[in-house]
Design a protein around this motif. Structure first.
Motif, PDB file in Angstrom:
ATOM      1  N   UNK A   1      53.400 -10.057  35.427  1.00  0.00           N
ATOM      2  CA  UNK A   1      53.383  -8.635  35.812  1.00  0.00           C
ATOM      3  C   UNK A   1      53.056  -7.684  34.678  1.00  0.00           C
ATOM      4  N   UNK A   2      53.362  -8.066  33.451  1.00  0.00           N
ATOM      5  CA  UNK A   2      53.215  -7.084  32.375  1.00  0.00           C
ATOM      6  C   UNK A   2      52.215  -7.443  31.291  1.00  0.00           C
ATOM      7  N   UNK A   3      51.839  -8.722  31.216  1.00  0.00           N
ATOM      8  CA  UNK A   3      51.003  -9.124  30.069  1.00  0.00           C
ATOM      9  C   UNK A   3      49.720  -9.807  30.533  1.00  0.00           C
TER      10      UNK A   3
ATOM     11  N   UNK B   1      54.249 -12.430  23.690  1.00  0.00           N
ATOM     12  CA  UNK B   1      53.790 -12.725  25.053  1.00  0.00           C
ATOM     13  C   UNK B   1      54.780 -13.554  25.869  1.00  0.00           C
ATOM     14  N   UNK B   2      55.974 -13.754  25.367  1.00  0.00           N
ATOM     15  CA  UNK B   2      57.025 -14.519  26.071  1.00  0.00           C
ATOM     16  C   UNK B   2      56.602 -15.955  26.356  1.00  0.00           C
TER      17      UNK B   2
ATOM     18  N   UNK C   1      50.701  -4.024  31.178  1.00  0.00           N
ATOM     19  CA  UNK C   1      51.143  -3.071  30.163  1.00  0.00           C
ATOM     20  C   UNK C   1      50.553  -3.438  28.807  1.00  0.00           C
ATOM     21  N   UNK C   2      50.296  -4.724  28.622  1.00  0.00           N
ATOM     22  CA  UNK C   2      49.867  -5.210  27.309  1.00  0.00           C
ATOM     23  C   UNK C   2      48.876  -6.359  27.468  1.00  0.00           C
ATOM     24  N   UNK C   3      47.794  -6.325  26.650  1.00  0.00           N
ATOM     25  CA  UNK C   3      46.863  -7.463  26.646  1.00  0.00           C
ATOM     26  C   UNK C   3      46.939  -8.122  25.272  1.00  0.00           C
ATOM     27  N   UNK C   4      47.172  -9.423  25.270  1.00  0.00           N
ATOM     28  CA  UNK C   4      47.247 -10.172  24.010  1.00  0.00           C
ATOM     29  C   UNK C   4      46.035 -11.098  23.929  1.00  0.00           C
ATOM     30  N   UNK C   5      45.288 -10.959  22.857  1.00  0.00           N
ATOM     31  CA  UNK C   5      44.061 -11.763  22.722  1.00  0.00           C
ATOM     32  C   UNK C   5      44.152 -12.584  21.449  1.00  0.00           C
TER      33      UNK C   5
ATOM     34  N   UNK D   1      62.954  -8.813  20.917  1.00  0.00           N
ATOM     35  CA  UNK D   1      61.587  -8.376  21.246  1.00  0.00           C
ATOM     36  C   UNK D   1      61.706  -7.573  22.532  1.00  0.00           C
ATOM     37  N   UNK D   2      61.458  -6.288  22.415  1.00  0.00           N
ATOM     38  CA  UNK D   2      61.588  -5.426  23.588  1.00  0.00           C
ATOM     39  C   UNK D   2      60.212  -5.085  24.134  1.00  0.00           C
ATOM     40  N   UNK D   3      60.034  -5.282  25.425  1.00  0.00           N
ATOM     41  CA  UNK D   3      58.822  -4.779  26.092  1.00  0.00           C
ATOM     42  C   UNK D   3      59.331  -3.699  27.023  1.00  0.00           C
TER      43      UNK D   3
END
Lengths: 409, 223
Positions: free
Chosen positions: B84-86, B53-54, B162-166, B63-65
């Motif tokens: 913007x992305x996470x 998640x940076x 683009x990605x959800x981190x929970x 780590x490539x997104x």
């Protein structure tokens, strides 16, 4: 970007009032201290302005003309001749709004029991009315040009234990150096708060003073001038000097240097009270902002984590401080404005200390001055104080690592 | 979509001891995944999620997104990337207490400058999926824990990241609310094809996820 600003402002506004009591207390603290400061500034300036105004109106005007050497020797020998022609010449200078010719003779005033040094001042009441609204200085009795009537300074009347109706003898030397006296009936008492007048003056008509001093009609010892407040005093003096190269010309600052010093001293007092109040505002906002930020570190950390830019949070904190500062300013301006307005109209009654105040040439009721500069300077200072107050909280935010907050979950 | 190549992360403890929190992790997370990173407490789940998640930096590896190597980004770029992305969902709900449910859900969209109408429509849409559309005007303190976490999920997905981190999203919920939340998130994943990665040791989360990445002492022991 616009939407961001709107959102940041909304967050700042809601967070300021999140703890209403705290927000209201800070606003109150700023408002009350600012209104006290405005009141003090207005009174200090009002007191100084009153002293200057009464001195200008009762004596010097902004500029006074004397015969050469008169001020050094105080002798009737050095007097201005052909005053009418001089006044005629001066009427071409548009900066001059009013003139008053006077004859001043220093001598001794006596009753059966007491005597004191005094100054007989011959005036033209019509000129004096235009010059300085002279009749407003008369606190008892009235002006009367007939017979040997005189008005007396309040302090001199008190020293000599005189009241309206009393009779005095004024003695001095005339133009020829002969000792001469005049018996005068007191018809009124004058209070100007100018000690040079209140302690010494016996006002009579110009004609009476000319007769007493042995001067001709058209002779005088002083021509005082009222100058347009917008005009440059030094430049106007230069113009008059060019026009009347044979006379001595003085500005009121040269005649009454103590008044200028007093004005400077009041500026210092105002500066000190301004600095103290601004320090209180700075410390007040800084304390509240620091506590508020420390309480919300977790929230800020989460906002950073979800992508809220640091600059947004910095701006939010600045806006929060400005809301508190400007809220306090608004309250202080309303409250202080009301206090100043009241004291401008009704004044601050210090008659319990009137004897002491009169010694220093101050009125027993002090009327406040209202200047727009009080409000504009305070506004700038409060904005600056608000901005300075967030330096520490912002430094703390800058160091915030969202990981610390998340790991605290 | 997310690629980790030989990622290493060390923690330096006060005792002077060095802990190898992430040890040579290499992973590919595809678009639309519904995955869980699981393992015992202290195995490195949250550290891995924070690295993806940076939020946290790694000591080596990539780590490539998409095609962007996030290990090369500075703090401001990482912040923009997160915005913007996470999308993030944390264990504690972490809603903004002074904003209503509706405003909390639309918060990230507002930061990103979406139009008011688009925000209003999207908030309604997500709130319906997460069954909180009847509480949009409420303040966070007026909601139950389960409802607050659903608002947090709605906030994370509203801007279609683009990605959800929970990270342990069910840790503060009872079993009934946990199941409800997971079903909702599963629906979101199916309806909107949102890529969701959990870090959790909750059995129900592990069971419902289509992919389980098991960590132990910073290693991937099973995928």
């Amino acid at each position: 970007m616009y939407k961001n600003y709107k959102l940041i402002f909304k967050l700042a506004w809601l967070n300021v009032w999140r703890r209403k009591a705290r927000g209201v207390l800070v606003v109150l603290m700023i408002g009350v201290s600012m209104s006290v400061m405005l009141g003090i500034q207005g009174l200090y300036d009002g007191m100084t302005n009153h002293m200057i105004d009464s001195t200008l109106r009762s004596d010097s005007g902004e500029i006074s003309i004397y015969a050469p050497s008169h001020r050094l020797h105080q002798s009737l020998k050095y007097h201005i001749k052909d005053t009418t022609s001089i006044i005629q010449k001066l009427s071409h200078i548009e900066q001059i709004k009013a003139t008053a010719q006077r004859i001043k003779v220093t001598g001794l005033v006596s009753t059966a029991r007491k005597s004191s040094m005094a100054k007989l001042i011959g005036i033209d009441i019509a000129q004096e009315k235009k010059f300085g609204d002279f009749e407003k200085f008369i606190i008892d009795g009235k002006w009367n040009t007939q017979e040997n009537y005189a008005l007396i300074g309040k302090k001199l009347a008190k020293t000599m234990k005189l009241s309206v109706g009393s009779r005095v003898i004024f003695s001095s030397q005339n133009l020829e150096g002969d000792l001469t006296s005049i018996s005068l009936r007191i018809k009124g008492i004058v209070q100007t708060t100018n000690p040079a007048i209140d302690d010494m003056a016996l006002f009579v008509s110009l004609a009476k003073s000319q007769e007493f001093a042995g001067l001709q009609a058209g002779d005088s010892t002083q021509i005082a001038l009222r100058i347009d407040p917008k005009a440059n005093l030094v430049q106007t003096k230069e113009m008059i000097t060019t026009l009347l190269p044979n006379e001595d010309i003085y500005t009121w600052l040269e005649l009454y240097p103590a008044l200028e010093q007093m004005q400077e001293m009041m500026k210092v007092f105002n500066g000190i009270s301004f600095f103290i109040v601004m320090l209180v505002v700075l410390i007040g906002i800084m304390g509240v902002m620091l506590v508020s930020i420390l309480e919300r570190l977790r929230e800020f950390g989460i906002l950073l984590a979800i992508g809220q830019p640091y600059r947004n949070m910095r701006l939010q904190v600045i806006i929060e401080a400005l809301i508190l500062g400007l809220g306090g300013y608004l309250m202080g301006a309303i409250l202080g404005g009301a206090v100043l307005y009241y004291m401008k109209i009704y004044g601050l009654d210090l008659s319990a200390f009137s004897d002491g105040l009169e010694e220093f040439g101050m009125a027993s009721t002090i009327y406040a001055t209202i200047k727009s500069a009080y409000f504009s300077t305070t506004l700038i200072a409060i904005i600056l104080a608000s901005l300075l107050s967030v330096i520490l909280p912002i430094r703390r935010l800058k160091k915030l690592n969202p990981i610390e907050v998340i790991q605290g979950d | 979509m997310v690629q980790l190549k030989q990622v290493h992360k060390y923690f330096h403890k006060d005792t002077g001891k060095e802990v190898h929190a992430l040890d040579n992790i290499s992973l590919d997370i595809e678009d639309g995944e519904f995955s869980v990173i699981t393992g015992t407490s202290g195995c490195g789940k949250t550290t891995l999620l924070n690295a993806i998640g940076a939020l946290d930096r790694v000591d080596s590896g990539e780590i490539l997104i998409g095609t962007e190597d996030i290990t090369m980004l500075d703090e401001a770029q990482r912040s923009t990337l997160r915005l913007e992305k996470i999308g993030f969902v944390f264990q504690a709900y972490n809603l903004i207490p002074v904003l209503s449910v509706e405003e909390n859900i639309g918060f990230i969209m507002r930061l990103r400058g979406f139009d008011d109408k688009v925000i209003a429509q999207r908030v309604k849409e997500v709130a319906q999926i997460l069954e909180i559309d009847n509480r949009l005007k409420a303040m966070p303190t007026q909601l139950s824990g389960g409802q607050q976490q659903r608002v947090a999920v709605a906030r994370a997905v509203a801007a279609k990241p683009a990605l959800v981190l929970a990270d342990e999203p069910t840790a503060n919920l009872d079993s009934k609310n946990s199941e409800h939340l997971m079903k909702m998130m599963k629906s979101l994943n199916e309806i909107e094809k949102t890529t969701i990665v959990f870090a959790s040791h909750d059995d129900y989360v592990v069971e419902l996820s289509r992919r389980q990445i098991i960590l132990s002492d910073g290693h991937v022991v099973s995928d």
